[in-house]
Each structure stands twice: as C-alpha cells, then as structure tokens.
Design a protein around this motif. Structure first.
Motif, short mmCIF file in Angstrom:
data_model
loop_
_atom_site.label_atom_id
_atom_site.label_comp_id
_atom_site.label_asym_id
_atom_site.label_seq_id
_atom_site.Cartn_x
_atom_site.Cartn_y
_atom_site.Cartn_z
N VAL A 145 73.28 -4.54 11.32
CA VAL A 145 74.29 -3.55 11.69
C VAL A 145 73.57 -2.33 12.24
N ASP A 146 74.08 -1.76 13.33
CA ASP A 146 73.46 -0.54 13.85
C ASP A 146 74.46 0.61 13.86
N SER A 166 78.06 -4.85 2.75
CA SER A 166 78.14 -5.01 4.21
C SER A 166 79.32 -4.25 4.83
N ASP A 167 80.43 -4.16 4.08
CA ASP A 167 81.64 -3.59 4.67
C ASP A 167 81.87 -2.13 4.32
N PRO A 184 77.92 0.71 6.17
CA PRO A 184 78.49 1.59 7.21
C PRO A 184 78.51 3.06 6.79
N GLU A 217 69.63 1.54 11.99
CA GLU A 217 69.72 0.08 11.89
C GLU A 217 69.61 -0.32 10.43
N SER A 230 77.78 -2.09 15.98
CA SER A 230 77.51 -3.47 16.35
C SER A 230 77.05 -4.26 15.13
N ARG A 231 77.56 -5.48 14.99
CA ARG A 231 77.22 -6.35 13.85
C ARG A 231 76.82 -7.72 14.36
#
Length: 377
Positions: free
Chosen positions: A362-363, A62-63, A67, A14, A367-368
């Motif tokens: 974000v996990d 974030s992008d 991830p 997470e 999922s966001r």
C-alpha cells in the motif's frame, strides 16, 4: 532516557504487509504471523511483526491501521501511535506498526534501536519456556538439553495436575537452576487449586506467572498477599493503564512485558519504567514467531530495569527465524546488536518469499497491490 529528539518530520509513503504461511506442525487451525515493513520517502525501511495474526487482525491492519499511518506525519516514533488512537484497540496490530516505526527512525538516525530506547546493556541472560511434556521423565530430559545449551533460567508451563511434582523433579536433577512457572490462567480459587499454588510457594521459584484468568486482578492480589514467591502478570496486561491498576491493587510483584501484548515499544518502554518505579521485577517475554519480533524484544530488554532473563527460543527450536543474523542465545547469553543501526538484524528476503502466503503493498496515494505467495513444490 531514550534518544528521541529530532524535529525531522517522517511520513510513511509505502507500507508492506506479508502474511506468513502457517507451519504444518501447528495444525490447520493455527494462524500465520504478519511481517510489516514501512518505508519513508528516502527509501529507509523499518520492520515489525504481528504474531499469529487472525483474519480479523489482518483486516484491521490492512484496512484501518495501515491507511491511518500512511495519512499521519510524526517527528518521533513515540508519536506514531497517534495515527490509530481513534481506531478499535488491537494491541498486536498497533505493536507491529509501532516497532516498524522505531526501527525506521533509529536506522535513519544512525543508531541501534537499543540505544534509541535508552538501553545500555550489551548482553542479556537468556531464558527459555518449556511446555508441558508427556511425562516427568521427558521434562527432565528436555530441561537437560536446555541447560546443556547454556540456559540459566527455565520457565515451566504448569496447570492443575502438572505442577509441584514436575517442578520438584526438575529441581532434584538441577538444584542450581533458576526456575519459574507460567500457569496460563489455568487455576481458580478453589481449595484444591489454592493448595497447589501454596505448595509451589515452598519451592524457591523466581515467580508464579498468571495463576488466574486475566480478568480477575482481585484474585491475583489475594494470592500475592499470601505468597512469598512473586506473583507475575503477563496476559492480564494489554496497556500501561492495566499495569498501573495491577500495581494499585498490589496484584503481583513481577511483570512479563510483551511488546505485542502491550501495543508496541512505546508503551512497553513506559511499562518497564512504571514497574521498576513500583519495585516490581521485570523481564521481557515475546509472543513473536520470527526474529523480527524477537529483535525488538532484545532491544527492549537492554533497558536496565528489565533485569530478569529475556525470553528466546530454546535449543532444538526449528522455527524459521527470517532474521539475518538469527536472534538466538549463545551459551545462555543473547548479544544486543550494537554494531548495526535499528533492530540490528535484516530480513532474509529469499527465505521470506518461500514463507509468504500473501503480501499487500500500500502506498500513500492509496494504491493497493495484493500478491499471493509462492506455492511449495
């Protein structure tokens, strides 16, 4: 040597990004910082900070960076950086995640972050930076406030037309105060600018930092060969490789190791060692806007090689710390938190909620969840 030995594999499941509101006094063009929280499957969390994040940095974090970390497994925090090795380099984004991984790892190992990094000092001499003031008189007044609060080293921001006279005025009022100057890359090799820098050389300063633009190490080397005062580098260094090149060129004699600028605690620790091996003086500066980033700086500054005063907010600073307890100097000394694991500071979730502009959770499943912060009443 840092204690990084463990075969236990860590997988971040997470990751939370919290973009902070921009303080109104900094103006509409300023950017808010981003706090990063990473958590493993056992529920252990670690925190990091990306100071004054631009929109592109928020998107990169974030992008791409977040991830990539969620897909990556690592045994030691020094391996976490492999997750973003192939991404476009953004040292501040990398630093936020790197610091969070170090915090999580040291908490899970049951040790203070300072010890995990190899630090041994329990308390640090504090330094403070003062921006240009409206008048020399107001500068002396502000220095007096910092000296009264116990600060033993003051770093003055200078520029053409605001240099030798300002320094001399402070020295006259406080003859035993340790002074250094930060030129912020504002000078060139013009005759007038070089004359001003040579005049500073006679004032017994600890260092002259960043006299020229960051991309002109040759100019740094020429000045360093001429001055007795150490030329310090901060802004020109975005990697350990940059530092190695500066050392090769003999472009200075001191370095401001900033965790966010270098890409995290992993490269920053290497930079301290590299500078010390070259005989350079080291201090740990910080562009952090909250106590989360400052706590990481304090942990790094506990290394024996970082012998010059660590940078912390001065007396009268009204910025929101968000760390519990706050990361502050007391009578000119910053304690290294050794009674708690990790950073040694928690995050005040209640205060954080009031400063949140936007949060993204974000996990590992992809999922966001994007949330807006509370509006001020």
């Amino acid at each position: 040597m840092a204690h990084t030995g463990s075969a236990t594999v860590t997988r971040i499941v997470e990751l939370e990004l919290v973009r902070l509101r921009t303080p109104a006094r900094r103006g509409s063009g300023a950017a808010g910082s981003v706090l990063v929280r990473v958590a493993d499957s056992e529920g252990v969390s670690g925190w990091g900070e990306l100071p004054r994040a631009t929109r592109s940095q928020w998107e990169a974090l974030s992008d791409a960076y977040a991830p990539a970390l969620l897909r990556h497994s690592w045994s030691r925090p020094t391996e976490a950086c492999e997750a973003w090795a192939d991404l476009p380099w953004d040292p501040a984004a990398a630093a936020a995640l790197d610091c969070a991984c170090w915090d999580l790892w040291s908490r899970r190992r049951g040790m203070p972050l300072a010890h995990a990094l190899g630090g041994r000092r329990t308390a640090l001499t504090a330094g403070v930076t003062l921006p240009r003031q409206r008048t020399v008189e107001s500068l002396v007044t502000e220095v007096n406030r910092q000296v009264g609060a116990g600060f033993r080293r003051v770093r003055l921001e200078i520029g053409p037309g605001w240099d030798t006279d300002a320094v001399r005025a402070v020295q006259t009022s406080f003859p035993f105060l340790v002074l250094q100057v930060d030129a912020g890359g504002r000078y060139s090799e013009s005759p007038a600018h070089l004359e001003a820098l040579r005049a500073l050389d006679s004032l017994g300063l600890l260092a002259v930092e960043d006299p020229f633009p960051p991309d002109d190490l040759a100019a740094y080397a020429r000045l360093a060969a001429e001055l007795r005062t150490p030329v310090a580098l901060g802004r020109p260094l975005e990697s350990v490789e940059d530092l190695a090149e500066a050392i090769r060129l003999e472009a200075g004699g001191a370095v401001n190791v900033d965790v966010s600028r270098l890409g995290g605690l992993t490269p920053a620790r290497r930079a301290v060692d590299r500078a010390v091996d070259a005989g350079w003086q080291v201090w740990c500066g910080s562009s952090a806007a909250t106590g989360v980033g400052r706590a990481a700086t304090v942990a790094l500054a506990s290394l024996s090689g970082a012998s010059l005063p660590v940078e912390v907010p001065g007396a009268g600073n009204r910025g929101s710390d968000l760390a519990v307890p706050p990361v502050r100097a007391h009578d000119g000394v910053v304690p290294v938190p050794l009674a708690e694991n990790g950073l040694g500071h928690g995050v005040d979730r209640t205060a954080l909620a009031g400063h949140t502009a936007q949060a993204l959770l974000v996990d590992s499943s992809g999922s966001r969840e994007l949330r807006s912060g509370r509006k001020h009443r």
